[in-house]
Structures are given as structure tokens and as C-alpha cells.
Design a protein around this motif. Structure first.
Motif, PDB file in Angstrom:
ATOM      1  N   HIS A 155      71.611  32.308  10.590  1.00 56.38           N
ATOM      2  CA  HIS A 155      70.912  31.794  12.106  1.00 56.38           C
ATOM      3  C   HIS A 155      69.658  31.944  12.266  1.00 56.38           C
ATOM      4  O   HIS A 155      69.007  32.174  13.333  1.00 56.38           O
ATOM      5  N   SER A 193      71.270  26.732  13.408  1.00 55.57           N
ATOM      6  CA  SER A 193      72.276  27.458  14.547  1.00 55.57           C
ATOM      7  C   SER A 193      71.462  28.165  14.773  1.00 55.57           C
ATOM      8  O   SER A 193      71.654  29.459  14.249  1.00 55.57           O
ATOM      9  N   TRP A 217      69.486  31.242  16.284  1.00 45.70           N
ATOM     10  CA  TRP A 217      69.217  32.629  17.598  1.00 45.70           C
ATOM     11  C   TRP A 217      67.840  33.260  17.188  1.00 45.70           C
ATOM     12  O   TRP A 217      67.672  34.420  18.432  1.00 45.70           O
TER      13      TRP A 217
END
Length: 268
Positions: A228, A234, A236
Motif C-alpha cells: 500500500h 493501492s 494508503w
């Protein structure tokens, strides 16, 4: 990092048009005493910058209801909760203004600190707007600070926490690696991305050593962020965010709930 510290950062990043910038606890946790209080200290990674839903009364500290301390409090309902973490905080700021809620009845303390002392904002500004060699030079300067000065700064904070909350379990959380390497990613060079990740590891190693030497728990978020990072598809973490520059390079709400929260929960 405080908004005022981003003025030069905004200007530099706007000039770099076209750039798309794109860790589990190391010790076994023990249950928080049901009768104890929880105090959350630290910088923007603990206040929740980047996760939105900021508490209006927190002002420029940008404390978020989606930050891991707020989420942990909601899930566990300790006897008291003091959310003192503040965007831009350095070790001296923690000592000066964040420790007032600690007491002999405090059962849990969490903290992220050291990134601003090491010059995180300036490192990122330099690496975004300058050459590979200049970026590496600035990172080496930050590493030298981590070696020479940061340990003593951390010792002062950790000793003060222990003195004011001698019965507390103290969880010192680290910082994520920023980039997934080995992928096609527009923006910073592979050299810069690798060096920034290495700098994050270098900082985490120093923070972990001081935390463990004080008998604290180190919460390593790097594994939890794996897959992430920026350039992962993806993420974060926020990359460059021109709508709110302060959020750049900070965890999203998913980063707070998916990484920092479970790491704290395992360590508390």
C-alpha cells in the motif's frame, strides 16, 4: 508538519509540474488495564493529517476522528482519553505542550515523533525539486542528524513520559516506507525512491532502539503498509495533494485504520 512550514514546500512542488508522486508490533501486546487512561502524543502521523474529518477545536493540530488514537479509544473505551498529538510537532513540542495529561493513572501512551526533527518536509522538498545527487546529499544530512542529535532528543521525551506516567505501557510507533520499488511510476527516479525508503528505515531503526532501551514497545507499521505504498496502485499514503498540501506524504484514513490501528491494538 504545520501549515506554515509548507509555504516553501507548496511553491517548490508547484514548480515541479507533471510529477505524480506517487510494517506489526515488535513485542507481544498486553491488555490495557480496564481502569486506566489513554494518552495519545506525537506528530501529524498520530494526529491524523491526511485522513480528513478534523476536529474543529484542534485548530492547526489537525486531529482527526479517523486517526488511530481516536479509533482505538472508540473501540476500547478506556477510563479517559487525551488526544494531544499535533501536526508539526517535534520532540521539543511534545515536552513543552503535550505531557500535561499524563499521570500515575495513565495505562497506555502512544506516540510517533522524530520525523519533523529529522527534517522530513525539507527532505521531500529537496528530492522532489532537485537532482538525484542533491536529494541523496540532503538525505545523508538527515541521517547524520539521526545519528548525532535525535537519540538525545528522543531520550528526553521518553524519560519525561516515564516520569509522569510510570505505570503506563508506552507504544512508540514508527513510520512507513513511502514507495513500492520495482514498479513503473511517473515522478521521482528509482534512485530517489529507494533512498527515501532507506531514510525511513534509518529513522525507524534509531527510534526503535531508543524506545526499547527505555522499556517501551516499538510498533513497526512497515509490514502493515506493504503493498500500500506510493506506486503500489493501492496506496494508503497521499502523494502530492495540491488541494491540501499538508496532506502530502501522510497516511490516508485507510492507512490509519488498516495499519496504525492494528499495530497499536497488537502492542497495547
Amino acid at each position: 508538519m504545520r501549515r506554515s512550514r509548507f509555504t516553501a514546500f507548496v511553491t517548490s512542488l508547484l514548480l515541479a509540474t507533471g510529477l505524480a508522486l506517487t510494517g506489526a508490533a515488535t513485542a507481544q501486546g498486553s491488555p490495557l488495564a480496564a481502569t486506566g487512561g489513554y494518552v495519545a502524543l506525537g506528530d501529524s502521523y498520530s494526529s491524523g493529517v491526511g485522513s480528513g474529518s478534523y476536529i474543529s477545536s484542534s485548530g492547526s493540530c489537525d486531529r482527526s476522528t479517523k486517526a488511530y488514537p481516536y479509533l482505538w479509544n472508540a473501540a476500547h473505551a478506556p477510563s479517559s482519553f487525551a488526544f494531544n498529538a499535533c501536526s508539526g510537532a517535534k520532540t521539543d513540542d511534545v515536552l513543552a505542550s503535550q505531557l500535561g495529561s499524563l499521570s500515575t493513572s495513565t495505562a497506555l501512551v502512544s506516540i510517533t515523533i522524530g520525523g519533523n526533527d529529522a527534517g522530513f518536509a525539507d527532505v521531500m522538498t529537496t528530492c522532489v525539486t532537485s537532482s538525484d545527487s542533491t536529494c541523496l546529499s540532503r538525505i545523508n544530512t538527515a541521517k547524520a542528524y539521526v545519528d548525532s542529535t535525535l537519540p538525545g532528543k528522543l531520550d528526553s521525551v521518553y524519560a519525561a513520559i516515564s516520569g509522569k506516567a510510570p505505570s503506563a505501557r508506552v507504544v512508540v510507533l514508527g513510520y512507513p516506507r513511502f514507495y513500492k520499488l520495482g514498479t513503473t511510476c511517473i515522478g521521482l527516479s528509482d534512485t530517489k525512491r529507494a533512498a527515501i525508503n532507506d531514510a525511513a528505515d534509518y529513522l525507524n531503526t534509531a527510534v526503535q532502539k531508543r524506545a526499547l532501551d527505555h522499556g517501551f514497545v516499538f510498533g513497526d507499521v512497515r509490514s502493515a503498509f506493504s503493498g500500500h505504498e506510493l506506486c503500489s496502485g493501492s496506496a494508503w499514503l497521499h502523494s502530492l495533494n495540491l488541494l491540501d498540501i499538508t496532506e502530502s506524504y501522510h497516511p490516508t484514513a485507510s492507512g490509519q485504520s488498516g495499519s496504525y490501528l492494528p499495530v497499536l491494538s497488537n502492542a497495547a
